[in-house]
Design an enzyme around this catalytic site. Structure first.
Site, PDB file in Angstrom:
ATOM      1  CB  SER A 176      -0.951  -0.028   1.209  1.00  0.00           C
ATOM      2  OG  SER A 176      -1.845   1.060   1.172  1.00  0.00           O
ATOM      3  CB  THR A 177       1.324   4.058   2.403  1.00  0.00           C
ATOM      4  OG1 THR A 177      -0.074   4.141   2.635  1.00  0.00           O
ATOM      5  CG2 THR A 177       1.929   5.449   2.370  1.00  0.00           C
ATOM      6  CG  HIS A 202      -4.186  -0.882  -0.625  1.00  0.00           C
ATOM      7  ND1 HIS A 202      -3.900  -0.877   0.725  1.00  0.00           N
ATOM      8  CD2 HIS A 202      -4.810  -2.068  -0.861  1.00  0.00           C
ATOM      9  CE1 HIS A 202      -4.329  -2.003   1.275  1.00  0.00           C
ATOM     10  NE2 HIS A 202      -4.880  -2.743   0.331  1.00  0.00           N
ATOM     11  CG  MET A 295      -1.917   3.263   7.618  1.00  0.00           C
ATOM     12  SD  MET A 295      -2.576   4.926   7.448  1.00  0.00           S
ATOM     13  CE  MET A 295      -3.429   5.106   9.016  1.00  0.00           C
ATOM     14  CG  ASP A 298      -5.974  -5.376   2.764  1.00  0.00           C
ATOM     15  OD1 ASP A 298      -6.631  -6.396   3.043  1.00  0.00           O
ATOM     16  OD2 ASP A 298      -5.844  -4.937   1.599  1.00  0.00           O
TER      17      ASP A 298
END
Length: 356
Positions: A176-177, A202, A295, A298
């Site tokens: 993600s991030t 993401h 972050m 998930d």
């Protein structure tokens, strides 16, 4: 009392500045310390009162967002959240911003900014809070690693095709991030004969196709946005489309991906948990799971399911993560066989579980 996250909002639209400031100031952990219509005004204000996080439109007058990002990273590396319109035309510019050091993207409507309050306020607040925890040292190290990988990258003009036969080895990656930069580093290091790879990053819809195309031009392997029913092949990495879930399935002896609508899982669509659980079900011991910078949690439960059925599982280490959230949660769930730095993931993928 905990210190608030101080934010500078930079956007050429007065309406967007007002709406975003209202959203952020409405959170008890965030304080908007200033707004600016372009980067020139922004940097003047920031030198007097430097923020913890900057939200940045990339298409602005006097100085574009990419140039501003380069200036920030040189003068004082600061977490930046890109606020991009949801258009195909803007996707490449936004990806350039991520490559220049921005930590994440949130989307804003081209019209109807009022809808932004209802639809995207939670995403904006979450993105700013994640950015405030970003490891900017890891951003700089990832950028250096990316440049080294580019120096060794194949000629983009050279013909590259996924191998024609399938394999039982599958690598599933969730991030993600900070993941756009990390994936560029990782995938650039893989040879064309790598196992088939399925990825959830993401990212909003409209951006994943451009992201896959960008990686495809930099890597020896083929990188594509996944299509429903597409085969997973050696030398091919498939990235889940933004706004859709992607699952692994089998068609006879072959692995394929299924791309489906569905409600968000862990607030995400695509969700890493959705992918990892399907890999646990259909690939089991023949799969490797990799959870990287991001972050939230998930992927932690899905990776645990992979681990429990015999998949070999890796987590990116804290020092090389831009945000050490998802790997940390996976470790806490007992889902991880080995923790490795970003620079070691490609080698671990190629060696496989026995030697990794």
């Amino acid at each position: 009392m905990a210190k608030k996250i101080r934010v500078m909002v930079v956007d050429d639209s007065a309406v967007v500045r007002k709406v975003m400031s209202s959203i952020l100031d409405g959170d008890p952990d965030i304080e908007v310390i200033g707004t600016a219509p372009d980067p020139i005004f922004a940097i003047e204000k920031m030198r007097k009162n430097w923020p913890d996080v900057v939200t940045l439109d990339v298409e602005m007058p006097r100085m574009d967002g990419i140039t501003f990002l380069a200036l920030l990273m040189k003068e004082r590396p600061t977490p930046v959240v890109i606020c991009s319109s949801l258009t195909t035309a803007g996707a490449e510019t936004t990806l350039q911003a991520l490559a220049a050091g921005a930590v994440s993207i949130i989307t804003k409507p081209g019209l109807g900014v009022g809808d932004f309050l209802e639809d995207s306020s939670d995403d904006l607040v979450a993105a700013v809070k994640a950015a405030a925890r970003a490891n900017m040292g890891a951003v700089q190290r990832s950028a250096q690693a990316r440049e080294q990988a580019r120096a060794q990258a194949p000629d983009p003009a050279a013909p590259r095709m996924a191998m024609a036969q399938t394999t039982e080895r599958i690598v599933a990656i969730g991030t993600s991030t900070g993941g756009t930069m990390a994936l560029e580093v990782l995938l650039s290091e893989l040879p064309r004969v790598s196992p088939g790879i399925v990825i959830v990053q993401h990212m909003p819809e409209m951006f994943t196709a451009a992201f896959a195309a960008r990686l495809d031009g930099l890597c020896a392997i083929t990188v594509q946005e996944a299509k429903d029913g597409q085969r997973v092949l050696p030398g091919l990495a498939l990235i889940a489309p933004g706004g859709k879930h992607m699952q692994l399935a089998r068609s006879g002896a072959q692995y394929i991906v299924e791309v489906r609508d569905g409600p968000p899982v862990n607030r995400h669509r695509p969700s890493v948990d959705v992918l990892f659980r399907s890999v646990a079900k259909f690939a089991g011991k023949n799969a490797m799971g990799v959870i990287m910078t991001g972050m939230g949690d998930d992927g932690a439960r899905g990776l645990k399911e992979m681990h429990d059925v015999g998949s070999f599982t890796l987590a990116q280490d804290e020092a090389s993560c831009i945000v050490y959230g998802m790997p940390k949660e996976a470790v806490k769930h007992g889902a991880v066989d080995r923790i490795v730095p970003l620079s070691a993931i490609a080698g671990a993928i190629m060696r496989g579980p026995v030697a990794a």
